[in-house]
Scaffold this motif. Structure first.
Motif, PDB file in Angstrom:
ATOM      1  N   ALA A 136      -7.398   7.160   0.003  1.00 28.58           N
ATOM      2  CA  ALA A 136      -7.537   6.955   1.448  1.00 28.58           C
ATOM      3  C   ALA A 136      -6.197   6.621   2.094  1.00 28.58           C
ATOM      4  CB  ALA A 136      -8.555   5.851   1.720  1.00 28.58           C
ATOM      5  N   ASP A 137      -5.263   6.052   1.308  1.00 26.77           N
ATOM      6  CA  ASP A 137      -3.954   5.698   1.857  1.00 26.77           C
ATOM      7  C   ASP A 137      -2.957   6.838   1.792  1.00 26.77           C
ATOM      8  OD1 ASP A 137      -4.616   3.219   2.619  1.00 26.77           O
ATOM      9  OD2 ASP A 137      -3.910   2.209   0.792  1.00 26.77           O
ATOM     10  N   LEU A 138      -3.374   7.913   1.175  1.00 25.87           N
ATOM     11  CA  LEU A 138      -2.457   9.033   1.007  1.00 25.87           C
ATOM     12  C   LEU A 138      -2.505   9.870   2.278  1.00 25.87           C
ATOM     13  CD1 LEU A 138      -0.803   9.783  -1.454  1.00 25.87           C
ATOM     14  CD2 LEU A 138      -2.639  11.300  -2.158  1.00 25.87           C
ATOM     15  N   GLN A 139      -1.354  10.082   2.880  1.00 30.55           N
ATOM     16  CA  GLN A 139      -1.381  10.832   4.128  1.00 30.55           C
ATOM     17  C   GLN A 139      -1.472  12.322   3.873  1.00 30.55           C
ATOM     18  OE1 GLN A 139       1.871  10.448   6.817  1.00 30.55           O
ATOM     19  NE2 GLN A 139       0.538  10.526   8.605  1.00 30.55           N
ATOM     20  N   ARG A 140      -2.324  12.929   4.635  1.00 37.30           N
ATOM     21  CA  ARG A 140      -2.539  14.357   4.541  1.00 37.30           C
ATOM     22  C   ARG A 140      -1.357  15.086   5.159  1.00 37.30           C
ATOM     23  NH1 ARG A 140      -7.161  16.670   8.058  1.00 37.30           N
ATOM     24  NH2 ARG A 140      -7.814  18.494   6.877  1.00 37.30           N
ATOM     25  N   HIS A 141      -0.940  16.160   4.519  1.00 41.48           N
ATOM     26  CA  HIS A 141       0.065  17.020   5.161  1.00 41.48           C
ATOM     27  C   HIS A 141      -0.626  17.778   6.284  1.00 41.48           C
ATOM     28  CE1 HIS A 141       2.967  16.362   1.974  1.00 41.48           C
ATOM     29  NE2 HIS A 141       2.032  16.617   1.071  1.00 41.48           N
ATOM     30  N   ARG A 142      -0.016  17.781   7.436  1.00 45.98           N
ATOM     31  CA  ARG A 142      -0.627  18.497   8.563  1.00 45.98           C
ATOM     32  C   ARG A 142       0.203  19.699   8.956  1.00 45.98           C
ATOM     33  NH1 ARG A 142      -4.780  15.716  10.528  1.00 45.98           N
ATOM     34  NH2 ARG A 142      -4.814  13.499  10.025  1.00 45.98           N
ATOM     35  N   ALA A 143      -0.492  20.711   9.396  1.00 49.49           N
ATOM     36  CA  ALA A 143       0.205  21.908   9.881  1.00 49.49           C
ATOM     37  C   ALA A 143       1.058  21.508  11.087  1.00 49.49           C
ATOM     38  CB  ALA A 143      -0.807  22.976  10.271  1.00 49.49           C
ATOM     39  N   SER A 144       2.296  21.959  11.104  1.00 47.51           N
ATOM     40  CA  SER A 144       3.175  21.624  12.223  1.00 47.51           C
ATOM     41  C   SER A 144       2.738  22.382  13.477  1.00 47.51           C
ATOM     42  CB  SER A 144       4.613  22.003  11.871  1.00 47.51           C
ATOM     43  OG  SER A 144       4.717  23.405  11.744  1.00 47.51           O
ATOM     44  N   ASP A 145       3.176  21.874  14.619  1.00 47.10           N
ATOM     45  CA  ASP A 145       2.873  22.574  15.870  1.00 47.10           C
ATOM     46  C   ASP A 145       3.478  23.974  15.851  1.00 47.10           C
ATOM     47  OD1 ASP A 145       1.491  20.442  16.783  1.00 47.10           O
ATOM     48  OD2 ASP A 145       3.112  19.627  18.011  1.00 47.10           O
ATOM     49  N   ARG A 177       0.817  -1.200   0.000  1.00 46.06           N
ATOM     50  CA  ARG A 177       0.000   0.000   0.000  1.00 46.06           C
ATOM     51  C   ARG A 177       0.856   1.257   0.000  1.00 46.06           C
ATOM     52  NH1 ARG A 177      -3.971  -0.523   4.790  1.00 46.06           N
ATOM     53  NH2 ARG A 177      -4.449   1.609   4.191  1.00 46.06           N
ATOM     54  N   ALA A 178       1.979   1.190   0.715  1.00 49.81           N
ATOM     55  CA  ALA A 178       2.857   2.363   0.746  1.00 49.81           C
ATOM     56  C   ALA A 178       3.389   2.665  -0.641  1.00 49.81           C
ATOM     57  CB  ALA A 178       4.012   2.142   1.721  1.00 49.81           C
ATOM     58  N   SER A 179       3.754   1.602  -1.372  1.00 51.11           N
ATOM     59  CA  SER A 179       4.301   1.859  -2.698  1.00 51.11           C
ATOM     60  C   SER A 179       3.193   2.351  -3.634  1.00 51.11           C
ATOM     61  CB  SER A 179       5.023   0.623  -3.230  1.00 51.11           C
ATOM     62  OG  SER A 179       4.131  -0.162  -3.964  1.00 51.11           O
ATOM     63  N   ALA A 180       1.983   1.826  -3.447  1.00 49.00           N
ATOM     64  CA  ALA A 180       0.860   2.317  -4.249  1.00 49.00           C
ATOM     65  C   ALA A 180       0.594   3.781  -3.943  1.00 49.00           C
ATOM     66  CB  ALA A 180      -0.386   1.479  -3.971  1.00 49.00           C
ATOM     67  N   ALA A 181       0.653   4.127  -2.660  1.00 48.63           N
ATOM     68  CA  ALA A 181       0.412   5.514  -2.271  1.00 48.63           C
ATOM     69  C   ALA A 181       1.498   6.423  -2.821  1.00 48.63           C
ATOM     70  CB  ALA A 181       0.346   5.619  -0.750  1.00 48.63           C
ATOM     71  N   ARG A 182       2.735   5.908  -2.849  1.00 54.18           N
ATOM     72  CA  ARG A 182       3.829   6.716  -3.385  1.00 54.18           C
ATOM     73  C   ARG A 182       3.616   6.969  -4.875  1.00 54.18           C
ATOM     74  NH1 ARG A 182       7.915   3.528  -1.672  1.00 54.18           N
ATOM     75  NH2 ARG A 182       7.543   4.155   0.472  1.00 54.18           N
ATOM     76  N   GLU A 183       3.184   5.907  -5.563  1.00 52.89           N
ATOM     77  CA  GLU A 183       2.851   6.055  -6.986  1.00 52.89           C
ATOM     78  C   GLU A 183       1.794   7.137  -7.177  1.00 52.89           C
ATOM     79  OE1 GLU A 183       5.402   3.847  -8.822  1.00 52.89           O
ATOM     80  OE2 GLU A 183       3.614   4.299 -10.021  1.00 52.89           O
ATOM     81  N   LEU A 184       0.752   7.037  -6.375  1.00 51.30           N
ATOM     82  CA  LEU A 184      -0.354   7.977  -6.496  1.00 51.30           C
ATOM     83  C   LEU A 184       0.123   9.396  -6.231  1.00 51.30           C
ATOM     84  CD1 LEU A 184      -3.382   8.506  -6.842  1.00 51.30           C
ATOM     85  CD2 LEU A 184      -3.677   8.096  -4.393  1.00 51.30           C
ATOM     86  N   HIS A 185       0.926   9.533  -5.177  1.00 51.55           N
ATOM     87  CA  HIS A 185       1.479  10.833  -4.811  1.00 51.55           C
ATOM     88  C   HIS A 185       2.224  11.454  -6.001  1.00 51.55           C
ATOM     89  CE1 HIS A 185       3.959  13.780  -2.720  1.00 51.55           C
ATOM     90  NE2 HIS A 185       3.239  13.599  -1.623  1.00 51.55           N
ATOM     91  N   ALA A 186       3.081  10.630  -6.623  1.00 60.58           N
ATOM     92  CA  ALA A 186       3.873  11.126  -7.752  1.00 60.58           C
ATOM     93  C   ALA A 186       2.968  11.507  -8.926  1.00 60.58           C
ATOM     94  CB  ALA A 186       4.887  10.069  -8.168  1.00 60.58           C
ATOM     95  N   CYS A 187       1.947  10.694  -9.160  1.00 57.21           N
ATOM     96  CA  CYS A 187       1.058  10.959 -10.295  1.00 57.21           C
ATOM     97  C   CYS A 187       0.232  12.226 -10.076  1.00 57.21           C
ATOM     98  CB  CYS A 187       0.133   9.768 -10.533  1.00 57.21           C
ATOM     99  SG  CYS A 187       0.999   8.312 -11.145  1.00 57.21           S
ATOM    100  N   ILE A 188      -0.281  12.408  -8.859  1.00 58.37           N
ATOM    101  CA  ILE A 188      -1.050  13.622  -8.577  1.00 58.37           C
ATOM    102  C   ILE A 188      -0.170  14.848  -8.793  1.00 58.37           C
ATOM    103  CG2 ILE A 188      -2.327  14.911  -6.820  1.00 58.37           C
ATOM    104  CD1 ILE A 188      -2.778  12.200  -5.416  1.00 58.37           C
TER     105      ILE A 188
END
Lengths: 186, 257
Positions: free
Chosen positions: B51-60, A116-127
């Protein structure tokens, strides 16, 4: 340019913090995706937050969140415009801007986390490779879960345009995700 | 529903933004059209991937900084209120109740130090003044190379007198000036030009006790030299060399002849 009404009634700041500043993470996430630069995102979001506070009396739009994010987005576009005028090309460096993609606190098995991490990384790069018009509506919709009406207010286009941008953005994103080798060579 | 229409509303369907009737029509179309159904599935898979993409969060640090600046802005707005009075109102106030005005001013109108991002403000002002559409058609409040025209223009617009110097013998040509209320700080902005480079000088009121020698730095690709003296905070911004900008700052600081 001063506010017509006294901005210092008791609780003005508390009201601002409760209705607007609670969306600081959403604002920051949008800024990061638009600017692709953590330091710039800090600066721009801080500036935009203070600007929002100054014009809190004039708040409009469907929701405080949409109003705040519109201010943040405009500040981001100002920033991008300033960089362009200074001749700095907008370039994307995955090594610098890649960032984390998965919640560490995920309770899935190690194997599935890796996948999932690698899929998310792919997605991140594509976005990141999408044109800004598509990137921003997708972030607002998928990550921040704004309604079409809110997105329309943030991006300042009609709802029909939000719809078609989301549709085209997803089509393009799906194409990019299907063609990793093509993406790397471009 | 045909495929063209289906493609148009497919994403709104996924996002739950369709009215009930269209929603039902599209659902029917998807059951009968494998092509549209496959686009639907692809877009739905994308949604799941997000859903697996982590959101960037504002730092403290950012959160704290914003909260701190908001508090400062709140106090600054309080202390700025008497200054929003027109000049004549202020004069009446001062004349009629001088002692009272002084007494209240001592706690109300205490000038705030420049916020920590004063350089940001100065850069924003610099950029705003850069956005001049064409020669002779600037976004300046007053466009003149004559300091005797520019300086009086500020009277009544701000409650302090920014130093306006003629530095043409050093190559710095005065272009004009404007006021700017960015971040709640009313300030004077003076624009100079040298060899086609713009230099802006932002002047804002600061705490009288705050004395600061010129400090050069670069921020976001701009050279910035800032200092404070006699209740005024200065920040000059340009894309010329920081060392040259420092010389400019020294000329501004030099007592008028």
């Amino acid at each position: 340019m001063q506010n017509a009404r006294n901005p210092n009634e008791p609780n003005q700041r508390e009201r601002f913090e409760a209705s607007v500043l609670v969306h600081l993470d959403a604002a920051y996430n949008l800024a990061r995706w638009l600017l692709r630069d953590a330091d710039a995102a800090d600066d721009v979001v801080q500036d935009a937050s203070l600007r929002a506070f100054r014009f809190f009396d004039a708040m409009q739009g469907p929701t405080p969140r949409a109003w705040f994010m519109a201010i943040v987005r405009n500040a981001c576009l100002d920033w991008i415009g300033m960089k362009k005028r200074r001749g700095v090309e907008e370039c994307y460096d995955e090594a610098v801007h890649g960032g984390s993609v998965l919640d560490a606190a995920d309770d899935a098995s190690p194997e599935s986390i890796v996948v999932r991490a690698s899929a998310a990384r792919e997605l991140h790069a594509c976005i990141s490779r999408l044109p800004r018009e598509y990137r921003e509506v997708l972030i607002l919709r998928e990550m921040e879960e704004l309604s079409y009406r809110e997105i329309s207010a943030v991006v300042e286009v009609p709802i029909g345009t939000v719809m078609s941008r989301l549709s085209r953005g997803r089509n393009q994103l799906a194409r990019l995700m299907r063609a990793p080798e093509q993406r790397r060579s471009s | 529903m045909n495929c063209t229409h289906a493609a148009k509303v497919l994403d709104a369907y996924l996002d739950g933004e369709l009215d009930a009737a269209t929603d039902a029509q599209l659902a029917g179309h998807l059951r009968s059209c494998p092509e549209c159904a496959s686009v639907h599935d692809a877009h739905r898979a994308l949604r799941a991937a997000f859903a697996d993409l982590q959101r960037h969060r504002a730092s403290d640090a950012l959160r704290r900084s914003v909260t701190r600046e908001l508090a400062a802005l709140e106090r600054a707005a309080l202390s700025a209120r008497p200054r929003i009075l027109s000049w004549s109102q202020a004069a009446v106030l001062a004349g009629a109740a001088a002692s009272l005005a002084f007494a209240s001013a001592s706690w109300l109108a205490r000038p705030q130090p420049l916020p920590s991002d004063d350089r940001q403000v100065a850069i924003a002002r610099h950029v705003a003044a850069l956005e001049a559409p064409a020669e002779g058609e600037t976004r300046l409040g007053i466009a003149s190379s004559d300091r005797h025209v520019v300086k009086p223009w500020f009277a009544g617009k701000i409650d302090f007198a920014p130093p306006v110097r003629d530095l043409s013998e050093h190559g710095y040509v005065l272009v004009g000036g404007r006021t700017d209320a960015r971040l709640g700080q009313l300030g004077a902005v003076l624009v100079y030009r040298i060899r086609g480079h713009q230099i802006t000088l932002s002047v804002t009121r600061v705490a009288a006790a705050r004395e600061q020698v010129p400090t050069a730095s670069t921020l976001h690709g701009f050279a910035v030299v800032s200092w404070a003296s006699a209740g005024l905070g200065f920040a000059t911004v340009s894309d010329i060399e920081p060392r040259e900008l420092q010389q400019f700052a020294e000329l501004i600081r030099a007592p008028a002849r």
